[in-house]
Design a protein around this motif. Structure first.
Motif, PDB file in Angstrom:
ATOM      1  N   GLU A  69     -15.242 -18.695  42.155  1.00  0.00           N
ATOM      2  CA  GLU A  69     -15.565 -19.563  41.426  1.00  0.00           C
ATOM      3  C   GLU A  69     -14.963 -19.508  40.560  1.00  0.00           C
ATOM      4  N   ASP A 105     -15.339 -13.067  33.546  1.00  0.00           N
ATOM      5  CA  ASP A 105     -15.792 -13.970  34.333  1.00  0.00           C
ATOM      6  C   ASP A 105     -16.767 -13.559  35.185  1.00  0.00           C
ATOM      7  N   ARG A 161     -18.542 -15.193  44.963  1.00  0.00           N
ATOM      8  CA  ARG A 161     -18.370 -15.304  43.059  1.00  0.00           C
ATOM      9  C   ARG A 161     -17.262 -15.524  42.463  1.00  0.00           C
ATOM     10  N   LYS A 202     -19.996 -13.778  36.798  1.00  0.00           N
ATOM     11  CA  LYS A 202     -20.327 -14.712  38.212  1.00  0.00           C
ATOM     12  C   LYS A 202     -20.774 -13.757  38.678  1.00  0.00           C
TER      13      LYS A 202
END
Length: 494
Positions: free
Chosen positions: A119, A66, A116, A70
């Motif tokens: 997030e 993930d 990032r 990002k």
């Protein structure tokens, strides 16, 4: 080990074909060393930085897929554990103010990656071993989703035929003794790898120089004092990585079979010595073959990829690894220095790099080089002592006898580094900034490992248990890391 693999199981025919291709590759490589042109007119340096991912409690965050989605930057890739990512830095020349420009680029890129990662509830940490790792983190899905890692895990355990026994005792008397049923402990070892492109006729001198230097290099840069809650070596990563990738049973160890993580056993006269040793002594872990005919390619005037030889080389984990590679069809050779841990800050990483590149150049160009005056066994003993004790280690060095590592660095190696970088054409500003960091560590007695230990001890003295103290230490560590101040200037809890 960056090559992709197609599966996790291999037939006997595949293994036989792979052995034949590796030997053919080796024969072609020998011909190339005698007849081919290798790129080295503009010596290039490169770097790989491995990072850990943690959550808001500074525990491992198993979300690298993930996070990478990002970040959306091909320079960032997966690593073995789902809490690891790797940042590949494009090769560049050394001269002038290139390192200062690189520092700005690295900070900008890592700040963006941190933003990032936030997030998805993650933070990035550059450290040799994540101190908040526990055995429980490896009881769930910890491995990155990639056939290469699954195949490697199966290959190592098929070769061993039994679980791994991890047994490390630190100079302080704390000991870790535990079994592992996967290569999960290997994922704890996060490093910075430094690359130096060299000409074929200069390779042996640069590799020998790197082998001699690796002990003080690790002592000055140590940043891995904890694993599974225990205070172990200053650079525990060295011993943990060796044990976590060991394919040998006890009986094979007793026979003197070489380990996959290998310091070496002799000074070399050619890069060919190392590749030949790999082929002669190490069975294949990932026997993937290609359709390339390296003989036909070479005779057609093209540089072959030698994919099988390169893949095999990637499964022998030398602390200074020989590398053959192609860029735009042009072959080149590199020394890949793999001994340093990640972190603590970017300025620390670049200080370690400047020290390495400067000293290696001088050692490689000496009329009577250090390896002609020191046994290979002494170099290996130096390496273990420095990994165990860091800046408190003593080591043997020709002309100095047995000497404290900080004294050797200040009196001998730092002046060599200044001169070596000057010969590379590196600016005075670069030399002063980064080599000043190395000097500061030696005069203060603080590197990443000693700062971590001192911080945890102070927190424990205040009443915190070990796990709490390590989380609080890591929280301070991350804040200091993002400040980009060198570790020897970091404050300790009052």
């Amino acid at each position: 080990m960056g090559a992709e693999v197609s599966g996790t199981g291999y037939t006997r025919e595949q293994r036989q074909r792979y052995r034949e291709k590796v030997q053919q590759n080796l024969d072609v490589f020998e011909r190339m060393l005698a007849t081919s042109h290798f790129e080295f007119d503009r010596p290039m340096t490169g770097m790989e930085i491995e990072l850990n991912l943690v959550d808001s409690d500074y525990l491992p965050r198993m979300r690298n897929a993930d996070v990478l989605e990002k970040i959306a930057d091909p320079g960032y890739q997966t690593e073995l554990g789902q809490y690891n990512i790797e940042f590949n830095v494009s090769p560049r020349p050394l001269p002038g103010d290139a390192a200062l420009e690189l520092e700005d680029h690295l900070r900008e890129s890592l700040n963006r990656a941190e933003s990032r990662a936030n997030e998805v509830g993650a933070h990035t940490v550059a450290i040799g071993i994540l101190p908040t790792l526990t055995p429980e983190h490896f009881t769930t899905e910890w491995m990155s989703i990639n056939p290469r890692y699954t195949a490697l895990n199966e290959a190592i355990f098929n070769a061993r035929g039994e679980d791994m026994f991890i047994d490390i005792e630190g100079p302080s008397g704390e000991r870790l003794a535990t079994y592992a049923d996967s290569i999960a402990p290997e994922s704890a070892c996060t490093s910075v790898q430094l690359h130096l492109q060299v000409a074929p006729h200069d390779f042996a001198a640069h590799w020998n120089a790197a082998q001699a230097l690796v002990a003080p290099q690790v002592a000055v840069g140590a940043n891995s004092p904890y694993f599974f809650g225990k205070q172990l070596w200053a650079e525990t990563r060295v011993e943990l990585f060796a044990q976590a990738t060991d394919t040998r049973s006890i009986e094979l160890k007793n026979q003197g079979v070489r380990p996959r993580v290998f310091f070496g056993e002799r000074w070399i006269t050619s890069i060919f010595d190392l590749f030949e040793e790999n082929v002669r002594y190490y069975p294949a872990l990932l026997p993937e073959t290609t359709d390339e005919d390296p003989v036909a390619k070479l005779e057609a005037g093209q540089a072959p990829a030698l994919a099988e030889l390169r893949l095999h080389n990637g499964t022998v984990y030398r602390w200074n690894r020989p590398v053959y590679d192609l860029v735009d069809g042009m072959p080149h050779l590199r020394v890949e220095n793999r001994a340093l841990p990640a972190g603590p800050s970017i300025v620390d990483v670049l200080a370690n790099a400047a020290f390495y590149y400067g000293v290696v150049k001088m050692l490689a160009e000496e009329d009577r080089p250090v390896w002609t005056k020191m046994s290979f066994a002494a170099a290996e003993e130096n390496f273990r002592a420095c990994a165990q004790k860091g800046l408190e280690a003593r080591l043997y060095w020709p002309g100095y006898g047995e000497v404290p590592v900080d004294e050797l660095v200040l009196r001998h190696l730092l002046p060599l580094a200044h001169t070596g970088l000057e010969r590379w054409g590196v600016s005075q500003a670069v030399r002063d900034r980064y080599l000043g960091v190395i000097e500061g560590r030696c005069t203060s007695g603080l590197n990443g490992a000693s700062w971590q230990v001192a911080c945890v001890r102070r927190l424990e003295d205040r009443g915190a248990d070990r796990a709490t103290a390590m989380r609080r230490m890591l929280e301070r560590y991350v804040g200091n890391m993002h400040s980009n101040e060198p570790v020897h200037t970091w404050k300790l809890p009052d």
